[in-house]
Motif scaffolding. Structure first.
Motif, PDB file in Angstrom:
ATOM      1  N   TYR A 332     -68.005  -4.722  36.245  1.00 41.51           N
ATOM      2  CA  TYR A 332     -69.156  -3.875  37.184  1.00 41.51           C
ATOM      3  C   TYR A 332     -70.370  -3.291  37.645  1.00 41.51           C
ATOM      4  N   LEU A 333     -71.223  -2.737  37.666  1.00 43.65           N
ATOM      5  CA  LEU A 333     -72.266  -1.584  37.815  1.00 43.65           C
ATOM      6  C   LEU A 333     -72.418  -2.205  39.605  1.00 43.65           C
ATOM      7  N   PHE A 334     -72.267  -1.287  40.731  1.00 44.94           N
ATOM      8  CA  PHE A 334     -72.603  -0.714  41.294  1.00 44.94           C
ATOM      9  C   PHE A 334     -73.809  -0.141  41.664  1.00 44.94           C
ATOM     10  N   VAL A 335     -74.973  -0.681  41.819  1.00 48.31           N
ATOM     11  CA  VAL A 335     -76.443   0.436  41.748  1.00 48.31           C
ATOM     12  C   VAL A 335     -76.736   0.583  42.945  1.00 48.31           C
ATOM     13  N   GLU A 336     -77.555   1.699  43.815  1.00 52.51           N
ATOM     14  CA  GLU A 336     -78.166   1.756  44.748  1.00 52.51           C
ATOM     15  C   GLU A 336     -79.091   1.165  44.369  1.00 52.51           C
ATOM     16  N   ALA A 337     -79.500   0.443  45.872  1.00 50.71           N
ATOM     17  CA  ALA A 337     -80.888  -0.881  45.619  1.00 50.71           C
ATOM     18  C   ALA A 337     -82.308   0.408  46.019  1.00 50.71           C
ATOM     19  N   GLU A 339     -84.721   0.061  47.574  1.00 52.29           N
ATOM     20  CA  GLU A 339     -85.242   0.238  48.638  1.00 52.29           C
ATOM     21  C   GLU A 339     -84.520  -0.632  50.093  1.00 52.29           C
ATOM     22  N   GLU A 340     -84.743  -0.191  51.070  1.00 55.20           N
ATOM     23  CA  GLU A 340     -83.733  -0.312  52.460  1.00 55.20           C
ATOM     24  C   GLU A 340     -82.376  -1.378  52.409  1.00 55.20           C
ATOM     25  N   ASP A 341     -83.609  -2.462  51.790  1.00 55.69           N
ATOM     26  CA  ASP A 341     -83.372  -4.058  52.227  1.00 55.69           C
ATOM     27  C   ASP A 341     -82.732  -4.487  50.334  1.00 55.69           C
ATOM     28  N   ALA A 342     -81.317  -4.390  50.843  1.00 57.66           N
ATOM     29  CA  ALA A 342     -81.001  -4.989  49.124  1.00 57.66           C
ATOM     30  C   ALA A 342     -81.297  -6.485  48.770  1.00 57.66           C
ATOM     31  N   ASN A 343     -81.447  -7.323  49.700  1.00 52.88           N
ATOM     32  CA  ASN A 343     -81.454  -8.155  50.106  1.00 52.88           C
ATOM     33  C   ASN A 343     -83.544  -8.568  48.682  1.00 52.88           C
ATOM     34  N   ALA A 344     -84.358  -7.265  49.913  1.00 56.86           N
ATOM     35  CA  ALA A 344     -85.244  -7.919  49.101  1.00 56.86           C
ATOM     36  C   ALA A 344     -85.861  -7.150  48.147  1.00 56.86           C
ATOM     37  N   PHE A 345     -84.839  -6.092  47.159  1.00 56.85           N
ATOM     38  CA  PHE A 345     -84.977  -5.727  45.969  1.00 56.85           C
ATOM     39  C   PHE A 345     -84.730  -7.228  45.434  1.00 56.85           C
ATOM     40  N   ALA A 346     -83.347  -7.643  45.418  1.00 54.41           N
ATOM     41  CA  ALA A 346     -82.797  -8.037  44.460  1.00 54.41           C
ATOM     42  C   ALA A 346     -83.912  -9.564  44.420  1.00 54.41           C
ATOM     43  N   GLU A 347     -84.707 -10.143  45.577  1.00 53.23           N
ATOM     44  CA  GLU A 347     -85.304 -10.896  45.565  1.00 53.23           C
ATOM     45  C   GLU A 347     -86.946  -9.820  44.507  1.00 53.23           C
ATOM     46  N   VAL A 357     -76.886  -9.526  42.129  1.00 50.84           N
ATOM     47  CA  VAL A 357     -76.422  -9.621  43.233  1.00 50.84           C
ATOM     48  C   VAL A 357     -76.677  -8.378  44.825  1.00 50.84           C
ATOM     49  N   PRO A 358     -77.357  -8.980  45.542  1.00 52.96           N
ATOM     50  CA  PRO A 358     -76.934  -7.698  46.984  1.00 52.96           C
ATOM     51  C   PRO A 358     -75.869  -8.018  47.304  1.00 52.96           C
ATOM     52  N   ALA A 359     -75.482  -6.750  47.391  1.00 54.11           N
ATOM     53  CA  ALA A 359     -73.678  -5.767  48.242  1.00 54.11           C
ATOM     54  C   ALA A 359     -73.720  -5.898  49.677  1.00 54.11           C
ATOM     55  N   ASP A 360     -74.386  -6.791  50.303  1.00 52.40           N
ATOM     56  CA  ASP A 360     -74.108  -6.973  51.917  1.00 52.40           C
ATOM     57  C   ASP A 360     -73.346  -7.440  51.950  1.00 52.40           C
ATOM     58  N   SER A 361     -72.991  -8.680  51.135  1.00 49.94           N
ATOM     59  CA  SER A 361     -71.459  -9.530  51.886  1.00 49.94           C
ATOM     60  C   SER A 361     -70.364  -9.128  51.560  1.00 49.94           C
ATOM     61  N   PHE A 362     -70.702  -7.886  50.551  1.00 50.65           N
ATOM     62  CA  PHE A 362     -69.555  -7.299  50.297  1.00 50.65           C
ATOM     63  C   PHE A 362     -68.816  -6.061  51.128  1.00 50.65           C
ATOM     64  N   GLY A 363     -70.245  -5.845  52.052  1.00 48.02           N
ATOM     65  CA  GLY A 363     -70.078  -4.396  53.068  1.00 48.02           C
ATOM     66  C   GLY A 363     -70.412  -3.508  52.961  1.00 48.02           C
ATOM     67  N   THR A 364     -71.241  -3.038  51.694  1.00 45.16           N
ATOM     68  CA  THR A 364     -72.311  -2.137  51.569  1.00 45.16           C
ATOM     69  C   THR A 364     -73.646  -2.702  51.334  1.00 45.16           C
ATOM     70  N   PRO A 365     -74.205  -2.386  52.611  1.00 44.04           N
ATOM     71  CA  PRO A 365     -75.682  -2.640  52.971  1.00 44.04           C
ATOM     72  C   PRO A 365     -76.997  -1.676  52.265  1.00 44.04           C
ATOM     73  N   GLY A 366     -77.745  -1.974  51.498  1.00 41.18           N
ATOM     74  CA  GLY A 366     -78.441  -0.804  50.741  1.00 41.18           C
ATOM     75  C   GLY A 366     -77.827  -0.836  48.771  1.00 41.18           C
ATOM     76  N   PHE A 367     -76.892  -1.833  48.333  1.00 47.14           N
ATOM     77  CA  PHE A 367     -76.352  -1.980  46.997  1.00 47.14           C
ATOM     78  C   PHE A 367     -76.639  -3.011  46.184  1.00 47.14           C
ATOM     79  N   VAL A 368     -76.863  -2.985  44.575  1.00 44.50           N
ATOM     80  CA  VAL A 368     -76.039  -4.882  44.622  1.00 44.50           C
ATOM     81  C   VAL A 368     -75.380  -4.015  43.520  1.00 44.50           C
ATOM     82  N   ARG A 369     -74.909  -5.509  42.816  1.00 42.79           N
ATOM     83  CA  ARG A 369     -73.499  -5.319  41.738  1.00 42.79           C
ATOM     84  C   ARG A 369     -74.234  -5.659  40.589  1.00 42.79           C
ATOM     85  N   ILE A 370     -74.503  -5.283  39.672  1.00 45.52           N
ATOM     86  CA  ILE A 370     -74.330  -6.118  38.790  1.00 45.52           C
ATOM     87  C   ILE A 370     -72.916  -6.588  37.280  1.00 45.52           C
TER      88      ILE A 370
END
Length: 394
Positions: A332-337, A339-347, A357-370
Motif C-alpha cells: 500500500y502507498l499512503f498519500v496525502e490528499a 485537498e483537506e477532504d480526502a473523500n472529495a479528493f477520492a471522488e 480509498v479515503p483514509a478517514d475510516s483508517f483514523g487518518t483524515p486527509g490521506f488516501v490508500r493506494i
C-alpha cells in the motif's frame, strides 16, 4: 426484532468494499482495462508453485476422508507441530503445536483473540492509521477501541501518547507491522519502547496487558528491512497470522493464532482461544489448505513484483508533487490528499477512473490508500491519470 447494529453493518459496507463494488460496476461499463482500481488488497501475484503442486498431489493421491473431513477443532496436529518447528527455527522461540490454533484467515485470528481476552469495560488500543475492521472486531466483543495517533512525519508510534492512553481498563494493544494502510514497518527501537511501557503499566495496574501482533504482511518487506518478532520482546504476546498475502491465498481463508509460551498462564490463554473459536463457530479451518500450507512453509509469492510496483508508483507520484509515505513493506502507498477532504479528493479521482480509498475510516483524515498489488501494466497505464489529477488542482 433484529439487531440494529447488525443491520447497520450489513447495510453500510466498509469504504474499501464499497469502492471495490463500484469498480466492478465501472469495469462492466467501460472495460476493466480502462479502470485503475487500487481499492482492495487482493494480490495479483500468483501463488508460488508449491501451492499448486501440493494441491494437485493431495487431490489426486491424498486420502479423501482426511482431505475433506474434519480436523481437530484447533487444527491438524501435524500442521501445528510443523508451524511450531518453523517459527522456532526462524525466530528462536520454544513453541510446540499446542501453542497454535489454525484459523479461517487473519480476520478470524483477530476476532477469536479479542473474544478470548475481552471482559466488560475492557479497552483495546491501536495506532492510526489502522485497518478499519479493528473497530468492528473490538466493538463486537462489547469493548472499546482506543486509537492513538502515530507520528504524522513517519507514522512510527508516538510513545508518549501511547503511554497516556493506557488505563486500568486496557486489556490489549493491537499492533500491525508492516502496516495496512501505510506500509510502514515499526522499528525495533520503537517496539522496545512500546514493550517497556507495557511492562511498566502491567506492574502499575497489577494486571496482564496483551500485545496482539497482526502480521499478515510479515514477509512482504523490501531491501534489508526486518520485522521484529514480538514474542521475543514481550511475554504476553499473541500473534495473528494469515497466508492470504505471503502465499497469495486470500480467498482460501487460512491462517493461525500463536500464543506465546512465556505469557502468564499461557495454557489458560490458549484454552480461552479455543473457547472463543468454539463460541464464534471458527473451528476446523479448511482441511485441504491446512495440508497445503503444511507443505509450503517458508515459501512466498514473488515479492519482487510488489517492490517494482512500489518504486514505480512512489517515484512517479512524488515527481508529480504528491506527498507519499514511502512503504518498507505490505503493498500500500499512503498519500496525502490534495485537498483537506480526502473523500472529495477520492471522488475527483474517479473522474480519471482512479479508484483510491479515503483514509478517514483508517483514523487518518486527509490521506488516501493506494493498493499497488495490481499488475505493473496497470500502474504504468494509470500514471497519466495521476498526473492529470494533480494538474487539476493547479
Amino acid at each position: 426484532m433484529l439487531s440494529e447494529k447488525m443491520v447497520q453493518l450489513g447495510t453500510n459496507r466498509s469504504v474499501i468494499r464499497d469502492l471495490f463494488e463500484y469498480g466492478n460496476k465501472r469495469k462492466a461499463e467501460i472495460g476493466a482495462e480502462n479502470v485503475f482500481d487500487f481499492s482492495i488488497g487482493n494480490p495479483s501475484v500468483p501463488a508460488p508453485d508449491c501451492v499448486k503442486e501440493a494441491a494437485v498431489e493431495l487431490l489426486t493421491k491424498g486420502d479423501p476422508v482426511a482431505l475433506h473431513g474434519y480436523t481437530s477443532a484447533q487444527g491438524d496436529a501435524g500442521l501445528r507441530q510443523k508451524l511450531a518447528e518453523y517459527v522456532n527455527e526462524q525466530h528462536g522461540t520454544n513453541l510446540t503445536g499446542d501453542n497454535f490454533y489454525i484459523t479461517v484467515g487473519a480476520a478470524a485470528s483477530l476476532t477469536i483473540s479479542l473474544k478470548a481476552l475481552a471482559e466488560p469495560e475492557d479497552e483495546f488500543i491501536t495506532f492510526s492509521p489502522f485497518f478499519p475492521e479493528y473497530r468492528v472486531f473490538v466493538e463486537m466483543t462489547g469493548s472499546k477501541l482506543v486509537v492513538v495517533p502515530s507520528d504524522p512525519k513517519d507514522f512510527q508510534i508516538d510513545c508518549d501518547l501511547f503511554e497516556k492512553a493506557i488505563t486500568p481498563h486496557t486489556k490489549g494493544v493491537i499492533l500491525n507491522s508492516p502496516n495496512n494502510p501505510s506500509g510502514v514497518v515499526i522499528t525495533e527501537e520503537c517496539l522496545k519502547k512500546v514493550c517497556d511501557i507495557l511492562e511498566k503499566k502491567q506492574k502499575e495496574y497489577g494486571k496482564e496487558i496483551f500485545l496482539i501482533a497482526d502480521e499478515p504482511y510479515r514477509e512482504l518487506v523490501y531491501g534489508d528491512v526486518k520485522v521484529p518478532y514480538l514474542m521475543n520482546y514481550y511475554d504476553n504476546t499473541i500473534v495473528c497470522y494469515s497466508y492470504s498475502k505471503s502465499l497469495s491465498l486470500p480467498g482460501e481463508r487460512i491462517g493461525y493464532i500463536a500464543v506465546s509460551d512465556k505469557a502468564k498462564d499461557w495454557k489458560e490463554v490458549y484454552a480461552a482461544v479455543c473457547g472463543a473459536g468454539r463460541a464464534l463457530g471458527y473451528v476446523c479451518a479448511p482441511s485441504l489448505f491446512q495440508q497445503v500450507v503444511a507443505r509450503c512453509l517458508g515459501k512466498t509469492a514473488d515479492v519482487s513484483v510488489y517492490k517494482k510496483n512500489r518504486d514505480l508508483l512512489y517515484n512517479a507520484l512524488t515527481e508529480y508533487g504528491y506527498r507519499c509515505i514511502k512503504p518498507d513493506g505490505a503493498f500500500y502507498l499512503f498519500v496525502e490528499a490534495l485537498e483537506e477532504d480526502a473523500n472529495a479528493f477520492a471522488e475527483r479521482a474517479k473522474q480519471y477512473e482512479l479508484l483510491i480509498v479515503p483514509a478517514d475510516s483508517f483514523g487518518t483524515p486527509g490521506f488516501v490508500r493506494i493498493s499497488y498489488c495490481v499488475s505493473t501494466e496497470q500502474i504504468e497505464k494509470s500514471l497519466p491519470a495521476f498526473q492529470a489529477l494533480v494538474e487539476s488542482y493547479r
